[in-house]
Design a protein around this motif. Structure first.
Motif, PDB file in Angstrom:
ATOM      1  N   THR A 111       0.863  -1.184   0.000  1.00  0.00           N
ATOM      2  CA  THR A 111       0.000   0.000   0.000  1.00  0.00           C
ATOM      3  C   THR A 111       0.898   1.232   0.000  1.00  0.00           C
ATOM      4  N   ASP A 112       0.298   2.391   0.028  1.00  0.00           N
ATOM      5  CA  ASP A 112       1.089   3.612   0.128  1.00  0.00           C
ATOM      6  C   ASP A 112       0.930   4.260   1.501  1.00  0.00           C
ATOM      7  N   ASP A 113       0.585   3.474   2.498  1.00  0.00           N
ATOM      8  CA  ASP A 113       0.423   4.000   3.851  1.00  0.00           C
ATOM      9  C   ASP A 113       1.750   3.856   4.600  1.00  0.00           C
TER      10      ASP A 113
END
Length: 164
Positions: free
Chosen positions: A32-34
């Motif tokens: 993810t991009d978290d």
């Protein structure tokens, strides 16, 4: 593999389950991009498994040297070092940036290496069967002491004299 019943093995299974769940979480978050969640999960894992990593390197692997080749033992140390480096790399990520494909794949490769390490540790339980009850109890006491000291994995790795 034969069933081995001893509190030492129960403690190992517990520790490896924590490491396995933590690595699974890292894998999911890398995809993810978290970045903030990834960094938080890496920090939690760093704190949760430091005692077990230190125990393996200081007490467990030396006890297994009679059962394993030097190359096998050195590989386990190297895998621990790579795991610590991965956590340091995650901690250094820019909170607001997204992972590029190269960084993402590098992190996934390192997580793969540690997941393989965890699964192969199951095979070490067989080698532990070669220890007598007194040795098993002594090793368990050392693990308990490491849990009380509770080192952080990355800090332990940096303090080692052979960390390069």
């Amino acid at each position: 593999m034969t069933q081995i019943n001893h509190p030492l093995f129960d403690a190992f299974r517990e520790d490896h389950a924590v490491l396995g769940r933590g690595l699974h979480e890292l894998r999911s978050l890398v995809q993810t991009d978290d970045i903030m969640a990834l960094k938080t999960a890496a920090q939690k894992l760093d704190q949760a498994v430091g005692a077990h990593i230190a125990f393996e390197e200081e007490d467990f692997y030396p006890a297994l040297q009679a059962f394993l080749s030097r190359q096998e033992v050195e590989q386990m140390y190297a895998e621990h070092a790579h795991g610590a480096e991965t956590l340091v790399q995650i901690a250094a990520l820019d909170d607001t940036a997204k992972l590029d494909d190269v960084s993402r794949n590098q992190l996934l490769d390192r997580i793969d290496e540690m997941e393989k390490h965890v699964s192969e540790c199951g095979e070490l339980f067989g080698a532990l069967g070669g220890l007598d009850e007194k040795q098993k109890s002594e090793i368990l006491e050392k693990l308990i002491r490491w849990r009380e000291v509770a080192p952080i994995w990355t800090e332990y790795a940096q303090e080692k004299p052979d960390n390069g």
